[in-house]
Design a protein around this motif. Structure first.
Motif, short mmCIF file in Angstrom:
data_model
loop_
_atom_site.label_atom_id
_atom_site.label_comp_id
_atom_site.label_asym_id
_atom_site.label_seq_id
_atom_site.Cartn_x
_atom_site.Cartn_y
_atom_site.Cartn_z
N PHE A 1 29.33 27.31 27.50
CA PHE A 1 29.46 25.86 27.61
C PHE A 1 29.18 25.47 29.05
O PHE A 1 29.31 26.28 29.96
CB PHE A 1 30.89 25.43 27.27
CG PHE A 1 31.30 25.80 25.89
CD1 PHE A 1 31.08 24.93 24.83
CD2 PHE A 1 31.93 27.01 25.64
CE1 PHE A 1 31.48 25.28 23.55
CE2 PHE A 1 32.32 27.36 24.37
CZ PHE A 1 32.09 26.50 23.32
N PHE B 1 32.28 20.70 28.97
CA PHE B 1 32.15 20.83 27.51
C PHE B 1 31.35 19.70 26.85
O PHE B 1 31.79 19.11 25.86
CB PHE B 1 33.52 20.93 26.84
CG PHE B 1 34.29 22.13 27.26
CD1 PHE B 1 33.86 23.39 26.89
CD2 PHE B 1 35.44 22.00 28.01
CE1 PHE B 1 34.58 24.52 27.28
CE2 PHE B 1 36.15 23.12 28.41
CZ PHE B 1 35.72 24.38 28.04
N MET C 1 26.45 22.90 24.74
CA MET C 1 26.72 24.27 24.35
C MET C 1 25.41 25.03 24.20
O MET C 1 24.47 24.53 23.58
CB MET C 1 27.48 24.27 23.02
CG MET C 1 27.69 25.66 22.44
SD MET C 1 28.68 25.63 20.95
CE MET C 1 27.45 25.25 19.72
N THR D 1 36.20 28.62 23.84
CA THR D 1 36.38 27.88 25.09
C THR D 1 37.54 28.45 25.90
O THR D 1 37.71 28.12 27.06
CB THR D 1 36.71 26.40 24.80
OG1 THR D 1 37.93 26.35 24.04
CG2 THR D 1 35.61 25.72 24.03
N TRP E 1 39.62 18.94 21.88
CA TRP E 1 38.52 19.78 21.47
C TRP E 1 37.78 19.18 20.29
O TRP E 1 36.56 19.16 20.26
CB TRP E 1 39.00 21.20 21.12
CG TRP E 1 37.96 21.96 20.36
CD1 TRP E 1 38.02 22.34 19.06
CD2 TRP E 1 36.68 22.38 20.85
NE1 TRP E 1 36.88 22.98 18.69
CE2 TRP E 1 36.02 23.01 19.78
CE3 TRP E 1 36.01 22.26 22.07
CZ2 TRP E 1 34.75 23.55 19.88
CZ3 TRP E 1 34.74 22.79 22.19
CH2 TRP E 1 34.11 23.42 21.10
#
Lengths: 370, 361
Positions: free
Chosen positions: B255, B259, B262, B323, B336
């Motif tokens: 990542f 984030f 990806m 992650t 997330w």
């Protein structure tokens, strides 16, 4: 029928027995619930840290054990603390041992009842277990100490079965992350206390110090015992993290048993039943040692230590203990009281583990100073 | 003499215990008196009821019969079956639980929790989603095929143990673990019962405990490659007239710092098992071209699959767990989920293909 002496002073035990006793007493009931309380991966460090503290504590204990007071037995204690103090200690000991026996036995009975004999009345389980404990205890302290070898051999190999949980696909590294807590206030002090109280148990060796070889050095054996216990905790905790994951782990009541149920064998379908049943050896060993200590404390309280103990003393104590356990199982081992009893036990055994070696050392220093 | 006295006493005590009828064992476990069932099938019935089906007796030389009940609560069916059959049905050997697709769409949590908490039922119980009518299928097949229930269990067991990567096999524990993990969603295999056949269809993807979608055919193959067992014996790509064999993958996910992006890198190793296109496998340029075509095809497919999951807000690949690092604060579940929906995905395949050639032209 020959009467068996409960405290046979003629034989003295080597340091290796200290290893067996200390290690097995550290692996009683709390092992089964510990991962549920620890939950977070960074508590791995907690186990190691508390293990090191426990080692320091054991150094104190072994120092006292090699002192001259230790080999004298009860007169040595009286010399240190005085008769009156001894009776106070005995009274405290009775309460602490009572709580410990109650928690350990009822905890196991709950596991057996839940996983092995769900349709059986738990009172029967208590009666059976106590009958065996009574038998072992009535054979005397010397035999109870020897029984630690059997308890050790019967349960130590189980840890090897858990290697499957360290293999993929069950094990995936992210389950162990994060390895350091993101917030220090998040550290569960309750968890650390639980580890400390689970590591307690070796302090009861004080009660049998006069049976041990007076010229022996015990630190080495204490170190082995403590290290092995910590390793076992670590293996089980990491395995349960891999198996459940941090979040799911907190929801499981008996994670170790649940993991054992997941094991597979081509011969036996339910491996967990065998594991649970073999752990009874450890329980019987622990409880019979505690019952004998309990009996000793009662005799100190009643000033009966000088007189010969009666043949029926330990039997009567076992019957009283069984009745108490059945009553406790009916009224106390319930939701809200259960956690109260567990907390009492955690605090009680933590304090005894911390204070017993400390007290003994301080007092013997004081005496020497005088 | 003392021993005689002792043994007489013991005998009396045992007799008293046994005669008074407070025997410790209440349940009967004599093998002649019980019927351990291997599978249970659950269907949605009218008015929010459940329809439970099972087959008795298992593995005994006796004509099999099918038992069905409509119940409000799951465990009622266990009780009901008992009262209908002359032996006691035990769930200790329950190996497969078939759940109807419609039922799974409503949410499985109450059912699965009930089964999970039963100490008699093994954690290795296989869970399977079924499309179509299982009851009809069993009724038809029970005449011609003995041990129908056992075969199904053996098949699932075979695919689980050898990990052949052909189908997704999930047991009760794995389902629960994924259900309660903050970063992933459970999956289950889907079978279709139709015209006397019971075929593997694909993988059911859940969001929490609700079935969101079933991925089939090429999407399922992609899932097996990048999420499940990382292995496929055959990967047919009809569009390019090629079949890849013994495909093995290695997935690496990275990542960027916040984030938002990806990189999904897949190392793929395998061989070209069959080729029916125009190009010549002996020619290196042609081979490179074929490889490129396969590469871009897989990249598009994978990206589409991942984007579909973003759309459904599901994460069957445990990407969230990737992650996590040892020394940083873990990302919150809600955060997330939000990030996953808006993540930019870049897929890259690195191919290592070996053509099967035996004839030099």
């Amino acid at each position: 029928m020959t009467s068996i002496s409960i405290e046979n002073n003629t034989s003295s035990f080597n340091g290796i027995y200290v290893f067996f006793i200390a290690n097995r007493l550290q692996l009683l009931y709390f092992l089964y619930v510990m991962p549920t309380v620890l939950t977070h991966p960074y508590m791995i460090w907690g186990i190691i840290l508390v293990g090191i503290f426990s080692q320091l504590n054991l150094i104190l204990l072994s120092k006292w054990l090699s002192s001259e007071h230790a080999s004298k037995g009860y007169p040595g204690f009286v010399h240190l603390f005085g008769q009156w103090m001894m009776r106070v200690f005995a009274a405290v000991g009775i309460v602490v041992i009572g709580i410990k026996v109650t928690v350990v036995t009822l905890g196991y009975v709950e596991i057996i009842h839940q996983f092995v004999f769900p349709s059986m009345n738990p009172n029967w389980l208590i009666v059976f277990i106590m009958a065996v404990c009574c038998y072992t205890a009535s054979l005397g302290m010397g035999n109870a100490i020897r029984f630690s070898v059997i308890a050790f051999l019967c349960s130590i190999w189980m840890i090897l079965l858990f290697y499957t949980f360290f293999m993929p696909p069950i094990a995936s590294l992210p389950d162990l992350y994060p390895l350091i807590p993101e917030d220090w206030s998040n550290i569960s002090w309750k968890g650390l206390l639980l580890i400390w109280s689970s590591l307690s148990g070796p302090e009861y060796i004080v009660c049998i110090a006069h049976l041990l070889n007076p010229r022996g050095s015990f630190l080495k054996y204490f170190t082995f015992a403590n290290t092995l216990s910590v390793l076992e905790y670590l293996v089980l905790f990491i395995a349960s993290l891999f198996f459940f994951g941090s979040k799911f782990l907190s929801l499981s009541k008996f994670p170790i048993v649940t993991m054992a149920r997941y094991l597979q064998s081509p011969i036996f379908e339910r491996v967990d039943i065998i594991l649970i049943c073999l752990n009874i050896f450890n329980l019987v060993f622990g409880v019979s040692i505690f019952l004998l200590c309990f009996y000793g404390a009662l005799r100190i309280l009643g000033k009966k230590l000088q007189t010969n103990h009666s043949k029926w003393g330990i039997q009567i104590i076992c019957i009283i203990a069984s009745v108490w356990l059945i009553a406790a199982n009916k009224w106390i081992w319930r939701e809200e009281h259960q956690s109260l009893l567990l907390n009492l036990e955690i605090w009680g055994s933590s304090l005894t583990y911390l204070l017993v070696p400390l007290f003994l050392l301080i007092f013997s220093r004081k005496k020497r100073g005088l | 003499m003392a021993y005689l006295k002792k043994s007489i006493w013991m005998t009396i005590v045992y007799c008293v215990i046994l005669i008074t009828g407070c025997a410790p064992y209440l349940e009967n476990n004599e093998i002649e008196e019980i019927a351990p069932v291997i599978f249970w099938s659950l269907d949605a019935a009218e008015e929010g009821k459940l329809e439970a089906t099972t087959v008795v007796p298992p593995l005994v030389q006796e004509k099999k019969r099918i038992l069905t009940m409509q119940v409000d609560l799951l465990k009622q069916s266990g009780k009901g079956f008992n009262l209908r059959y002359y032996r006691e049905l035990k769930v200790g050997q329950l190996r497969v639980l078939l759940i109807n697709e419609e039922l799974a769409k409503k949410g499985l949590r109450p059912i699965i929790n009930t089964i999970f908490t039963d100490p008699d039922i093994s954690q290795r119980l296989y869970l399977v989603i079924v499309q179509g009518d299982v009851k009809d299928y069993i009724k038809e097949e029970i005449e011609s095929q003995e041990n129908l229930d056992y075969f199904l269990y053996r098949m699932l067991k075979h695919y689980e143990r050898k990990r052949q990567g052909q189908l997704s096999i999930v047991n009760l524990h794995q389902f629960m673990q994924k259900l309660y993990s903050p970063f992933s969603d459970p999956i289950l295999p889907v079978f279709k019962a139709e015209n006397g056949n019971f075929n593997y269809e694909g993988t059911a993807i859940f969001q929490n405990d609700k079935l969101i979608s079933v991925v089939t055919d090429s999407d399922d193959e992609i899932y097996q490659l990048i999420g499940n067992d990382y292995y496929l014996k055959y990967l047919p790509i009809p569009k390019l007239s090629v079949v890849l064999g013994h495909v093995r993958t290695n997935v690496d996910v990275t990542f960027n710092r916040d984030f938002t992006e990806m990189n999904f890198k897949v190392e793929l190793k395998g061989r070209i098992d069959e080729y029916q296109g125009e190009k010549n496998l002996n020619d290196l340029d042609d081979l490179a071209e074929i490889t490129n075509e396969i590469n871009s095809h897989l990249e598009t497919q994978t990206k589409a699959f991942l984007q579909k999951n973003q759309e459904w807000q599901t994460d069957p690949l445990d990407i969230g767990a990737r992650t996590l690092t040892p020394f940083s604060r873990p990302i919150e579940k809600k955060e997330w989920r939000e990030k996953w929906r808006n993540l930019q995905i870049k897929v890259k395949y690195q191919m290592d293909l070996e053509p099967l050639i035996n004839i030099q032209e």
